[in-house]
Scaffold this motif. Structure first.
Motif, PDB file in Angstrom:
ATOM      1  N   PRO A 131      -3.883   3.399  -6.633  1.00  0.00           N
ATOM      2  CA  PRO A 131      -5.245   2.510  -6.949  1.00  0.00           C
ATOM      3  C   PRO A 131      -4.998   1.056  -7.490  1.00  0.00           C
ATOM      4  N   LEU A 132      -5.716   0.006  -7.000  1.00  0.00           N
ATOM      5  CA  LEU A 132      -5.585  -1.023  -7.517  1.00  0.00           C
ATOM      6  C   LEU A 132      -6.888  -1.297  -7.996  1.00  0.00           C
ATOM      7  N   THR A 133      -6.947  -2.374  -9.134  1.00  0.00           N
ATOM      8  CA  THR A 133      -8.479  -2.739  -9.662  1.00  0.00           C
ATOM      9  C   THR A 133      -9.349  -3.189  -8.524  1.00  0.00           C
ATOM     10  N   GLY A 134     -10.468  -2.978  -8.605  1.00  0.00           N
ATOM     11  CA  GLY A 134     -11.446  -3.635  -7.612  1.00  0.00           C
ATOM     12  C   GLY A 134     -11.647  -2.886  -6.347  1.00  0.00           C
ATOM     13  N   GLY A 135     -11.164  -1.639  -6.429  1.00  0.00           N
ATOM     14  CA  GLY A 135     -11.345  -0.713  -5.379  1.00  0.00           C
ATOM     15  C   GLY A 135     -10.099  -0.509  -4.240  1.00  0.00           C
ATOM     16  N   GLY A 136      -9.113  -1.504  -4.396  1.00  0.00           N
ATOM     17  CA  GLY A 136      -8.266  -1.576  -3.512  1.00  0.00           C
ATOM     18  C   GLY A 136      -7.175  -0.467  -3.486  1.00  0.00           C
ATOM     19  N   GLU A 137      -5.917  -0.670  -2.777  1.00  0.00           N
ATOM     20  CA  GLU A 137      -4.933   0.302  -2.751  1.00  0.00           C
ATOM     21  C   GLU A 137      -3.610  -0.207  -2.418  1.00  0.00           C
ATOM     22  N   ARG A 138      -2.461   0.179  -3.172  1.00  0.00           N
ATOM     23  CA  ARG A 138      -1.225  -0.171  -2.874  1.00  0.00           C
ATOM     24  C   ARG A 138      -0.503   0.726  -1.891  1.00  0.00           C
ATOM     25  N   LEU A 139      -0.145   0.325  -0.874  1.00  0.00           N
ATOM     26  CA  LEU A 139       0.598   1.154   0.307  1.00  0.00           C
ATOM     27  C   LEU A 139       2.178   0.621  -0.119  1.00  0.00           C
ATOM     28  N   GLN A 140       3.087   1.790  -0.697  1.00  0.00           N
ATOM     29  CA  GLN A 140       4.303   1.305  -0.895  1.00  0.00           C
ATOM     30  C   GLN A 140       5.247   1.732  -0.168  1.00  0.00           C
ATOM     31  N   TYR A 141       6.273   1.213   0.440  1.00  0.00           N
ATOM     32  CA  TYR A 141       7.333   1.726   1.439  1.00  0.00           C
ATOM     33  C   TYR A 141       8.484   1.244   0.607  1.00  0.00           C
ATOM     34  N   SER A 142       9.228   2.353   0.166  1.00  0.00           N
ATOM     35  CA  SER A 142      10.497   1.910  -0.337  1.00  0.00           C
ATOM     36  C   SER A 142      11.725   2.579   0.453  1.00  0.00           C
ATOM     37  N   ARG A 143      12.701   1.919   0.296  1.00  0.00           N
ATOM     38  CA  ARG A 143      13.984   2.426   0.871  1.00  0.00           C
ATOM     39  C   ARG A 143      14.837   3.233   0.127  1.00  0.00           C
ATOM     40  N   MET A 144      14.448   3.395  -1.252  1.00  0.00           N
ATOM     41  CA  MET A 144      15.373   3.952  -2.122  1.00  0.00           C
ATOM     42  C   MET A 144      15.386   5.684  -1.602  1.00  0.00           C
ATOM     43  N   PRO A 145      16.522   6.114  -2.211  1.00  0.00           N
ATOM     44  CA  PRO A 145      17.452   5.858  -2.950  1.00  0.00           C
ATOM     45  C   PRO A 145      18.752   5.015  -2.287  1.00  0.00           C
ATOM     46  N   ALA A 146      18.947   5.040  -0.916  1.00  0.00           N
ATOM     47  CA  ALA A 146      19.911   4.515  -0.334  1.00  0.00           C
ATOM     48  C   ALA A 146      19.744   3.242   0.051  1.00  0.00           C
ATOM     49  N   GLY A 147      18.518   2.624  -0.094  1.00  0.00           N
ATOM     50  CA  GLY A 147      18.282   1.315   0.557  1.00  0.00           C
ATOM     51  C   GLY A 147      18.183   0.160  -0.733  1.00  0.00           C
ATOM     52  N   PHE A 148      17.597  -1.015  -0.030  1.00  0.00           N
ATOM     53  CA  PHE A 148      17.687  -2.243  -1.303  1.00  0.00           C
ATOM     54  C   PHE A 148      16.179  -2.808  -1.244  1.00  0.00           C
ATOM     55  N   GLU A 149      15.289  -2.348  -0.628  1.00  0.00           N
ATOM     56  CA  GLU A 149      14.079  -2.897  -0.753  1.00  0.00           C
ATOM     57  C   GLU A 149      12.832  -1.727  -0.978  1.00  0.00           C
ATOM     58  N   VAL A 150      11.870  -2.487  -1.541  1.00  0.00           N
ATOM     59  CA  VAL A 150      10.597  -1.888  -1.700  1.00  0.00           C
ATOM     60  C   VAL A 150       9.476  -2.946  -1.573  1.00  0.00           C
ATOM     61  N   THR A 151       8.947  -2.402  -0.507  1.00  0.00           N
ATOM     62  CA  THR A 151       7.656  -3.424  -0.337  1.00  0.00           C
ATOM     63  C   THR A 151       6.288  -2.714  -0.490  1.00  0.00           C
ATOM     64  N   ASP A 152       5.652  -3.682  -1.200  1.00  0.00           N
ATOM     65  CA  ASP A 152       4.105  -3.323  -1.690  1.00  0.00           C
ATOM     66  C   ASP A 152       3.148  -4.033  -0.532  1.00  0.00           C
ATOM     67  N   ILE A 153       2.308  -3.301  -0.185  1.00  0.00           N
ATOM     68  CA  ILE A 153       1.330  -3.807   0.757  1.00  0.00           C
ATOM     69  C   ILE A 153      -0.143  -3.491   0.113  1.00  0.00           C
ATOM     70  N   ALA A 193       9.051  -3.209  14.658  1.00  0.00           N
ATOM     71  CA  ALA A 193       7.399  -2.757  14.651  1.00  0.00           C
ATOM     72  C   ALA A 193       7.281  -2.167  13.353  1.00  0.00           C
ATOM     73  N   ASN A 194       8.439  -1.188  12.740  1.00  0.00           N
ATOM     74  CA  ASN A 194       8.460  -0.302  11.691  1.00  0.00           C
ATOM     75  C   ASN A 194       8.683  -1.089  10.212  1.00  0.00           C
ATOM     76  N   GLU A 195       8.979  -2.522  10.682  1.00  0.00           N
ATOM     77  CA  GLU A 195       9.222  -3.180   9.299  1.00  0.00           C
ATOM     78  C   GLU A 195       8.146  -3.470   8.541  1.00  0.00           C
ATOM     79  N   PRO A 196       8.263  -2.972   7.365  1.00  0.00           N
ATOM     80  CA  PRO A 196       6.790  -3.438   6.374  1.00  0.00           C
ATOM     81  C   PRO A 196       6.604  -4.753   5.974  1.00  0.00           C
ATOM     82  N   THR A 197       7.614  -5.848   6.143  1.00  0.00           N
ATOM     83  CA  THR A 197       7.417  -6.917   5.943  1.00  0.00           C
ATOM     84  C   THR A 197       7.117  -7.925   6.936  1.00  0.00           C
ATOM     85  N   ARG A 198       6.851  -7.129   8.141  1.00  0.00           N
ATOM     86  CA  ARG A 198       6.408  -7.982   9.262  1.00  0.00           C
ATOM     87  C   ARG A 198       4.861  -7.852   9.283  1.00  0.00           C
ATOM     88  N   VAL A 199       4.098  -6.824   8.465  1.00  0.00           N
ATOM     89  CA  VAL A 199       2.654  -6.682   8.404  1.00  0.00           C
ATOM     90  C   VAL A 199       1.897  -8.079   7.979  1.00  0.00           C
TER      91      VAL A 199
END
Length: 164
Positions: free
Chosen positions: A48-70, A21-27
């Protein structure tokens, strides 16, 4: 099966389900930003994104290997979920001579490491990722004016140094 063993198995299954349930790629696209934040918790970055949106970023750095942009649109709905540390994407995503340091942050988040090398006048930002279960590194070279000048990938030799 004893009640004790059954209880243990039930606890293991519950922990596994909570982990999923806490896995960002499952959204899923179409989910609300509020539900996403409630499910995943605070992101490691918000941009912030163009057009008024927003990027929610979930990074597993520095120990992990993934960065998920929502990416969320102006109405608060998820429009895309992308694991950006993918070797297949680097060539189309990284904009050499166009991206600035803030673009790199908004796309990949905080790096695993920032270093300098004698062959380049500027900083080298590094992220760890996996390619077919091989540990790899992405290196992005940012000049003193903050412009991305080049990038390349390489093997992650850190584990080998620890073993030796």
């Amino acid at each position: 099966m004893t009640a004790r063993r059954f209880g243990f198995l039930a606890a293991v299954v519950l922990v596994a389900l909570v982990g999923c349930a806490n896995e960002p790629t499952r959204v899923q696209p179409g989910a609300s930003a509020a539900d996403t934040l409630q499910r995943l918790g605070a992101p490691t970055g918000r941009y912030p994104l163009t057009g008024g949106g927003e990027r929610l970023q979930y990074s597993r750095m520095p120990a992990g290997f993934e960065v998920t942009d929502i990416d969320v649109d102006a109405s608060g709905k998820v429009v895309s979920v992308t694991q950006v540390l993918s070797e297949a994407r680097f060539g189309q995503d990284i904009k050499v001579n166009q991206w600035r340091q803030n673009d790199v942050m908004a796309f990949y988040g905080r790096p695993y490491e920032i270093s300098r090398v004698s062959s380049f006048d500027g900083a080298v930002w590094t992220w760890r990722y996996k390619s077919v279960n091989e540990r790899r590194m992405l290196y992005i070279y940012i000049d003193p004016t903050g412009v991305v000048r080049r990038y390349h990938t390489g093997d992650d030799l850190e584990l080998d140094r620890i073993r030796d």
